[in-house]
Design a protein around this motif. Sequence first.
Motif, PDB file in Angstrom:
ATOM      1  N   MET A   1       0.891  -1.246   0.124  1.00 52.46           N
ATOM      2  CA  MET A   1       0.417  -0.232  -0.227  1.00 52.46           C
ATOM      3  C   MET A   1       0.515   1.219  -0.293  1.00 52.46           C
ATOM      4  N   ARG A   2       0.400   2.018  -0.965  1.00 56.11           N
ATOM      5  CA  ARG A   2       1.440   3.591  -0.548  1.00 56.11           C
ATOM      6  C   ARG A   2       0.670   4.445   0.350  1.00 56.11           C
ATOM      7  N   ASP A   3       2.054   5.435   0.600  1.00 55.60           N
ATOM      8  CA  ASP A   3       1.680   5.935   1.614  1.00 55.60           C
ATOM      9  C   ASP A   3       0.515   6.466   1.912  1.00 55.60           C
ATOM     10  N   PHE A   4       0.113   7.241   0.656  1.00 55.93           N
ATOM     11  CA  PHE A   4      -1.910   7.951   0.594  1.00 55.93           C
ATOM     12  C   PHE A   4      -2.443   7.572   2.090  1.00 55.93           C
ATOM     13  N   LEU A   5      -2.210   5.767   1.875  1.00 60.86           N
ATOM     14  CA  LEU A   5      -3.412   4.801   2.776  1.00 60.86           C
ATOM     15  C   LEU A   5      -3.067   4.429   3.637  1.00 60.86           C
ATOM     16  N   VAL A   6      -2.858   6.529   4.518  1.00 60.40           N
ATOM     17  CA  VAL A   6      -2.589   6.033   6.098  1.00 60.40           C
ATOM     18  C   VAL A   6      -3.032   5.932   6.870  1.00 60.40           C
ATOM     19  N   THR A   7      -5.059   5.844   6.431  1.00 59.77           N
ATOM     20  CA  THR A   7      -5.612   4.713   7.818  1.00 59.77           C
ATOM     21  C   THR A   7      -4.912   3.313   7.960  1.00 59.77           C
ATOM     22  N   LEU A   8      -4.035   2.893   6.963  1.00 62.31           N
ATOM     23  CA  LEU A   8      -3.369   1.687   7.168  1.00 62.31           C
ATOM     24  C   LEU A   8      -1.952   1.421   7.631  1.00 62.31           C
ATOM     25  N   THR A   9      -1.517   2.607   6.644  1.00 64.07           N
ATOM     26  CA  THR A   9       0.377   2.947   6.883  1.00 64.07           C
ATOM     27  C   THR A   9       1.491   3.470   7.906  1.00 64.07           C
ATOM     28  N   ASP A  10       0.051   4.192   8.895  1.00 64.16           N
ATOM     29  CA  ASP A  10      -0.106   5.122   9.992  1.00 64.16           C
ATOM     30  C   ASP A  10      -1.049   5.377  10.679  1.00 64.16           C
ATOM     31  N   SER A  11      -1.764   4.854  11.296  1.00 65.06           N
ATOM     32  CA  SER A  11      -3.186   4.340  11.604  1.00 65.06           C
ATOM     33  C   SER A  11      -2.780   5.121  13.306  1.00 65.06           C
ATOM     34  N   LYS A  12      -1.635   5.371  13.573  1.00 60.77           N
ATOM     35  CA  LYS A  12      -1.845   6.665  14.982  1.00 60.77           C
ATOM     36  C   LYS A  12      -1.517   7.908  14.722  1.00 60.77           C
ATOM     37  N   SER A  13      -1.151   8.339  13.425  1.00 59.81           N
ATOM     38  CA  SER A  13      -1.313  10.186  12.240  1.00 59.81           C
ATOM     39  C   SER A  13      -2.391  10.185  12.954  1.00 59.81           C
ATOM     40  N   VAL A  14      -2.068  12.102  13.381  1.00 54.65           N
ATOM     41  CA  VAL A  14      -3.374  13.019  12.885  1.00 54.65           C
ATOM     42  C   VAL A  14      -4.453  13.041  11.754  1.00 54.65           C
TER      43      VAL A  14
ATOM     44  N   GLU B   1     -16.686 -12.377 -11.201  1.00 57.60           N
ATOM     45  CA  GLU B   1     -15.441 -12.058 -11.203  1.00 57.60           C
ATOM     46  C   GLU B   1     -14.758 -10.596 -11.243  1.00 57.60           C
ATOM     47  N   ILE B   2     -15.607  -9.963 -10.956  1.00 51.86           N
ATOM     48  CA  ILE B   2     -15.321  -7.947 -10.823  1.00 51.86           C
ATOM     49  C   ILE B   2     -15.369  -7.543  -9.865  1.00 51.86           C
ATOM     50  N   VAL B   3     -15.470  -7.744  -8.758  1.00 51.60           N
ATOM     51  CA  VAL B   3     -15.502  -7.383  -7.506  1.00 51.60           C
ATOM     52  C   VAL B   3     -14.302  -8.195  -6.897  1.00 51.60           C
ATOM     53  N   HIS B   4     -12.962  -7.319  -6.809  1.00 57.23           N
ATOM     54  CA  HIS B   4     -11.510  -7.749  -5.584  1.00 57.23           C
ATOM     55  C   HIS B   4     -12.607  -7.500  -4.410  1.00 57.23           C
ATOM     56  N   GLU B   5     -11.837  -8.901  -3.435  1.00 58.71           N
ATOM     57  CA  GLU B   5     -13.222  -8.905  -2.298  1.00 58.71           C
ATOM     58  C   GLU B   5     -12.210  -8.799  -1.205  1.00 58.71           C
ATOM     59  N   ASP B   6     -12.610  -8.733  -0.252  1.00 53.76           N
ATOM     60  CA  ASP B   6     -11.515  -8.488   1.356  1.00 53.76           C
ATOM     61  C   ASP B   6      -9.708  -8.148   0.710  1.00 53.76           C
ATOM     62  N   VAL B   7     -10.391  -6.649   0.153  1.00 53.65           N
ATOM     63  CA  VAL B   7      -8.668  -6.803   0.042  1.00 53.65           C
ATOM     64  C   VAL B   7      -7.923  -6.553   1.363  1.00 53.65           C
ATOM     65  N   ILE B   8      -9.104  -5.076   1.889  1.00 53.65           N
ATOM     66  CA  ILE B   8      -8.135  -5.847   3.466  1.00 53.65           C
ATOM     67  C   ILE B   8      -9.656  -6.118   4.184  1.00 53.65           C
TER      68      ILE B   8
ATOM     69  N   ALA C   1     -13.127   4.229   3.478  1.00 56.91           N
ATOM     70  CA  ALA C   1     -13.331   3.128   3.100  1.00 56.91           C
ATOM     71  C   ALA C   1     -12.600   1.991   3.966  1.00 56.91           C
ATOM     72  N   VAL C   2     -11.495   2.397   3.837  1.00 56.03           N
ATOM     73  CA  VAL C   2     -10.837   1.562   5.219  1.00 56.03           C
ATOM     74  C   VAL C   2     -10.827   1.807   6.791  1.00 56.03           C
ATOM     75  N   THR C   3     -11.624   3.212   6.869  1.00 55.83           N
ATOM     76  CA  THR C   3     -11.973   3.292   8.476  1.00 55.83           C
ATOM     77  C   THR C   3     -13.345   2.816   8.582  1.00 55.83           C
ATOM     78  N   PHE C   4     -14.534   2.768   7.546  1.00 55.31           N
ATOM     79  CA  PHE C   4     -15.855   1.850   7.912  1.00 55.31           C
ATOM     80  C   PHE C   4     -15.073   0.772   7.624  1.00 55.31           C
ATOM     81  N   ALA C   5     -14.468  -0.273   6.686  1.00 52.51           N
ATOM     82  CA  ALA C   5     -14.472  -1.487   7.199  1.00 52.51           C
ATOM     83  C   ALA C   5     -13.225  -2.146   8.864  1.00 52.51           C
ATOM     84  N   GLU C   6     -12.670  -0.949   8.982  1.00 49.37           N
ATOM     85  CA  GLU C   6     -11.806  -0.980  10.475  1.00 49.37           C
ATOM     86  C   GLU C   6     -13.482  -1.332  11.694  1.00 49.37           C
ATOM     87  N   ASN C   7     -14.241  -0.923  11.609  1.00 52.82           N
ATOM     88  CA  ASN C   7     -15.093   0.036  12.031  1.00 52.82           C
ATOM     89  C   ASN C   7     -16.148  -1.621  12.480  1.00 52.82           C
TER      90      ASN C   7
END
Length: 234
Positions: free
Chosen positions: A1-14, A103-110, A57-63
């Motif tokens: 994952m790239r840095d812009f996905l801060v909710t994954l790469t730096d979950s404690k950040s501001v 075939e189309i939906v990428h399931e559980d990317v996280i 999307a990541v934060t909703f999934a984490e919830n």
Amino acid sequence: MRDFLVTLTDSKSVAAEAYRTLRTNIQFSSFDEEMKVITVTSSRPSEGKSTVACNMAVTFAENGNRVLLIDADLRRPTVHKKFKLPNSLGIVNLILEPDRRSEIVHEDVIEGLDIVTSGAIPPNPSELLGSKRNRALLSRLREDYDTIILDTPPLLAVTDAQVLTTISDGTIIVAQHGVTKKDEILQAKGLLEKVKGNILGVVLSQIPVDDNSYYYYYSYEEKKTGRKDRRAKK
């Protein structure tokens, strides 16, 4: 994952905490109406709307929600690049051939997050997104997901986001600090109001703070109790 996905790469950040605050504000933006399909747009290109949509999307999934992120920007799609997913099939194919969903939906990317990329860019994006086929598809997807987030093109460029906000429960406008002009935000707001879109608020992206990190600001107009603001600060 790239840095812009801060909710994954730096979950404690501001910034990551600000996205969690944004999620909470959306969840409590209406007590009487279902907030299941959320459109994310901006007034102009390159204001960070796709980054906001992905991190939301990541934060909703984490919830604990079952979340579907759809790249509905059929002009300049980027979700597949951000999550490093193939893009030979996507929402374009799903609208036309819903039976190929597996075939189309990428399931559980996280965990908890499914993604539908754009697929090949069609010649008529607005017509496709506003079609009865797409409305029927979203109606079916509502039954399977707690939250559906639509990453859409800028409002001042094309009509796609206006079309999608009519079949969404709420819309967020992303504006870039120091770049987006007030008049542009007001124009975008006016376009959504013309189609009676439910505007949840504005996310102001890339606000610099003292340590060169970033946070996002979210505000919404609550129908009954007046204006409320939420800031995530260090």
